[in-house]
Design a protein around this motif. Structure first.
Motif, short mmCIF file in Angstrom:
data_model
loop_
_atom_site.label_atom_id
_atom_site.label_comp_id
_atom_site.label_asym_id
_atom_site.label_seq_id
_atom_site.Cartn_x
_atom_site.Cartn_y
_atom_site.Cartn_z
N GLY A 42 0.68 -1.21 -0.11
CA GLY A 42 -0.13 0.02 -0.27
C GLY A 42 1.04 1.35 0.01
N PHE A 43 2.09 1.23 -0.43
CA PHE A 43 2.88 2.26 -0.36
C PHE A 43 2.41 3.44 -1.03
N GLY A 44 1.91 3.31 -2.24
CA GLY A 44 1.32 4.04 -3.20
C GLY A 44 0.03 5.20 -2.56
N ARG A 45 -0.36 4.65 -1.49
CA ARG A 45 -1.57 5.43 -0.93
C ARG A 45 -1.36 5.64 0.65
N SER A 46 -0.15 5.35 1.05
CA SER A 46 -0.11 5.23 2.57
C SER A 46 0.77 6.56 3.07
N ALA A 47 1.54 7.32 2.19
CA ALA A 47 2.18 8.35 2.80
C ALA A 47 2.44 9.57 1.22
N ASP A 48 1.72 10.70 1.33
CA ASP A 48 1.72 11.46 0.33
C ASP A 48 3.15 11.90 -0.10
N GLN A 408 -6.59 4.53 5.75
CA GLN A 408 -7.13 5.76 5.23
C GLN A 408 -5.83 6.16 4.23
N PRO A 409 -6.41 6.09 3.01
CA PRO A 409 -5.37 6.63 1.92
C PRO A 409 -4.84 8.00 2.20
N ASP A 410 -3.60 8.29 1.86
CA ASP A 410 -2.96 9.50 2.14
C ASP A 410 -2.10 9.95 0.81
N ASN A 411 -2.77 10.00 -0.31
CA ASN A 411 -2.22 10.15 -1.48
C ASN A 411 -2.77 11.53 -2.19
N GLY A 412 -3.09 12.57 -1.62
CA GLY A 412 -3.78 13.75 -1.91
C GLY A 412 -3.06 14.07 -3.22
N TYR A 413 -1.81 14.28 -3.14
CA TYR A 413 -0.95 14.89 -4.55
C TYR A 413 -1.39 13.98 -5.70
N ALA A 414 -1.37 12.94 -5.68
CA ALA A 414 -1.43 12.04 -6.43
C ALA A 414 -2.88 11.84 -7.19
N GLY A 490 -13.98 31.23 -5.69
CA GLY A 490 -14.03 30.16 -6.92
C GLY A 490 -15.33 29.21 -6.57
N ALA A 491 -15.28 27.95 -7.45
CA ALA A 491 -15.96 26.86 -7.05
C ALA A 491 -15.02 25.86 -6.88
N LEU A 492 -15.46 24.91 -5.90
CA LEU A 492 -14.61 23.78 -5.79
C LEU A 492 -14.55 22.73 -6.75
N LEU A 493 -13.50 22.36 -7.37
CA LEU A 493 -13.53 21.27 -8.45
C LEU A 493 -13.05 20.02 -7.94
N PHE A 494 -12.19 19.91 -6.85
CA PHE A 494 -11.55 18.78 -6.34
C PHE A 494 -11.27 18.84 -5.02
N SER A 495 -11.54 17.76 -4.10
CA SER A 495 -10.98 18.00 -2.61
C SER A 495 -10.61 16.48 -2.42
N PHE A 496 -9.44 16.32 -1.25
CA PHE A 496 -9.18 15.07 -0.93
C PHE A 496 -8.45 15.45 0.46
N ASN A 497 -9.07 14.77 1.73
CA ASN A 497 -8.50 14.94 2.65
C ASN A 497 -7.53 13.91 3.18
N GLY A 498 -6.38 14.20 3.74
CA GLY A 498 -5.46 13.05 4.08
C GLY A 498 -4.59 13.58 5.13
N ARG A 499 -3.66 12.73 5.87
CA ARG A 499 -2.95 13.02 7.01
C ARG A 499 -1.70 14.05 6.78
N THR A 500 -1.22 14.02 5.59
CA THR A 500 0.02 14.78 5.38
C THR A 500 -0.33 16.30 5.08
N TYR A 501 -1.18 16.42 4.19
CA TYR A 501 -1.59 17.97 3.89
C TYR A 501 -2.93 18.30 4.29
#
Length: 527
Positions: A42-48, A408-414, A490-501
């Motif tokens: 799960g390293f692709g989703r575990s740390a941004d 909990q995924p933490d890959n908001g930047y990806a 503005g208007a929100l187009l994309f949103s992701f909540n993660g541990r890092t950011y």
């Protein structure tokens, strides 16, 4: 009858020794397998993706075909080249991923492999120091699951490879500190020193926890014969870096090297605070410790155990124990200075955490042996029982923290980059609120810090990208109030909540109407 018994005894001893060696290697192999698995799963989703990872990925790519490390065409001398050549070799073996996220993930696999080798060396080192396979296995288990070690190893950071070379050096040098040093000690001293040199060639600060302990033991702790060996090892430790400087000078880059290294020394001493918890506007370290308590509670407990363990070693230790104690003290000094005055970044904790694991294991074994020699007096057994209980609780805490990080995924930047590639045209101007956003997007979009309406109108900016936690902590071009003001338009187009950011968001902004010529700021990127 006597002949038969005399032949049987050596055979039994040889079998027992082989069984112990096999058990030790089984413990080391199991620790390596566990270390690799928990970092890869799960390293692709575990740390941004972290900002330094992108820098180091680019620099590693720059040396794939040889030459000096560079970033965006400029020579990079802030850190030595050791890790970057490892990256370049890895890239030549497995290919290059031009996408920034995929490229970082590829290099994370390299660090996972390095961590697996590191834990094997660590287990062998502790087993040699304590004569206990169980203590070595316990340290390997802690290293594999400790949440802070895991966070550092699963990112593309320099410290993982530096620690590997450092531990190899101590493992090679350790027999020189034992009661009966081996013959041909000079060869071993030279080899161990060269391994220390590779650690220094990976990160300069390694000199504080390699050369410094060797110099101290040669003056205060070791007898004359061992003193010459430690001085030889210290001299050999400086050799790889000296060759590196000579090559840089021969290529005509010494002036650039000197300028960058002077700045690096000022950063180390805290005279320049460009990054870290001591930098202006950064959140205080105490706040970060409290915020991370649920994740790193077991790490904090382990670090606290280092102090009583040090007392045990200094009171009852021999030459090998003193060498390990000096390693711990030098790492503690570097950490304390970083906290009080220097450039304090999270990575410095790793330099202290690994020697803490070693001396805690050594102290626990010494207390256990003392208990045995004193006929198992109950009063002496309390420290050992306390350490065992602490180990069990720490491993339980680490396991829960690991399970939570994978749940909990933490890959908001990806995910943000993937969304933008699908929905935003390449070359679109985008307002960035953090340097980390620049690094993730500047290969595809036109990034700027346009804040004033006239600047946005001139650049026809329609998009805003915000990692809200970085903005709130002061790691932004703008104040939180300015970013909130922009986002409300503005208007929100994309949103992701993660541990890092925290929340990573993309907003669609209205382009302000163009103003008549001569009105507004003639500059290009207002703040």
């Amino acid at each position: 009858m006597m002949t038969t018994m005399s032949k049987a005894i050596p055979v039994s001893v040889a079998r027992l020794r082989a069984w112990r060696v096999g058990r030790l290697w089984m413990a080391a192999g199991s620790a390596a397998l566990l270390t690799g698995l928990v970092r890869v799963l799960g390293f692709g989703r575990s740390a941004d993706v972290w900002v330094d990872e992108v820098y180091y990925w680019h620099i590693g790519h720059s040396v794939e075909a040889g030459g000096f490390p560079r970033y965006q065409g400029d020579l990079f001398f802030l850190h030595p080249p050791g890790f970057f050549y490892l990256e370049g070799t890895w890239e030549r073996l497995f290919g290059w991923r031009p996408d920034v996220i995929s490229g970082v993930y590829e290099m994370r696999l390299l660090n996972a492999l390095l961590a697996g080798v590191t834990v094997v060396v660590l287990v062998l080192l502790v087993a040699r120091l304590t004569k206990s396979t169980w203590a070595a296995a316990a340290v390997g288990l802690v290293f594999a699951l400790d949440p802070f070690v895991l966070r550092l190893n699963q990112r593309v950071l320099i410290e993982t490879s530096m620690m590997l070379w450092l531990l190899l050096g101590y493992l090679v040098l350790l027999p020189l500190a034992e009661r009966h040093p081996p013959a041909r000690g000079y060869r071993r001293a030279a080899a161990g020193g060269l391994l220390f040199g590779l650690a220094i060639l990976t990160k300069d600060v390694a000199a504080l926890i390699t050369v410094l302990p060797l110099l101290v033991v040669s003056v205060f702790a070791w007898p004359l014969r061992r003193r010459s060996l430690s001085l030889l090892a210290a001299g050999c430790a400086t050799l790889p870096y000296a060759i590196y400087v000579v090559v840089v000078a021969a290529a005509g880059h010494f002036d650039v090297f000197w300028t960058v290294k002077t700045l690096g020394v000022k950063r180390l001493l805290g005279q320049v605070q460009a990054t870290g918890f001591n930098a202006r506007g950064s959140p205080p370290l105490s706040q970060r410790i409290v915020e991370e308590l649920t994740n790193f509670g077991s790490t904090y407990v382990l670090l606290a155990l280092g102090i009583p363990a040090l007392v045990v070693l200094l009171r009852r230790g021999g030459p090998a124990q003193r060498l390990m104690a000096l390693w711990y003290l030098s790492a503690g000094f570097a950490t304390a200075y970083a906290v009080l005055k220097g450039t304090l970044e999270e990575q410095v904790t790793y330099l202290l955490l690994v020697p803490t694991m070693v001396i805690v294991a050594m102290a626990a074994v010494q207390l256990h042996e003392r208990r045995t020699l004193t006929k198992r007096r109950r009063a002496v057994s309390f420290p050992v029982a306390g350490m065992v209980l602490t180990l069990v609780l720490a491993l339980a805490w680490s396991s829960v923290a690991y399970a939570r990080s994978r749940a909990q995924p933490d890959n908001g930047y990806a995910q943000m980059r993937h969304y933008m590639i699908e929905h935003l045209p390449a070359g679109s101007p985008v307002i960035s609120t953090s340097s980390s956003v620049d690094l993730i997007l500047d290969d595809r979009y036109r990034i700027g810090q346009w804040f004033k309406p006239q600047d946005r109108a001139r650049a026809k900016v329609s998009y805003l990208v915000v990692p809200w936690r970085l903005v709130e902590q002061g790691y932004s071009w703008f104040t939180p109030r300015q970013v909130h003001s922009l986002a409300r338009q503005g208007a929100l187009l994309f949103s992701f909540n993660g541990r890092t950011y925290g929340t990573v968001a993309v907003y669609l902004l209205p382009v302000p109407p163009s103003q008549p010529l001569g009105i507004g700021n003639a500059g290009g990127g207002g703040g």
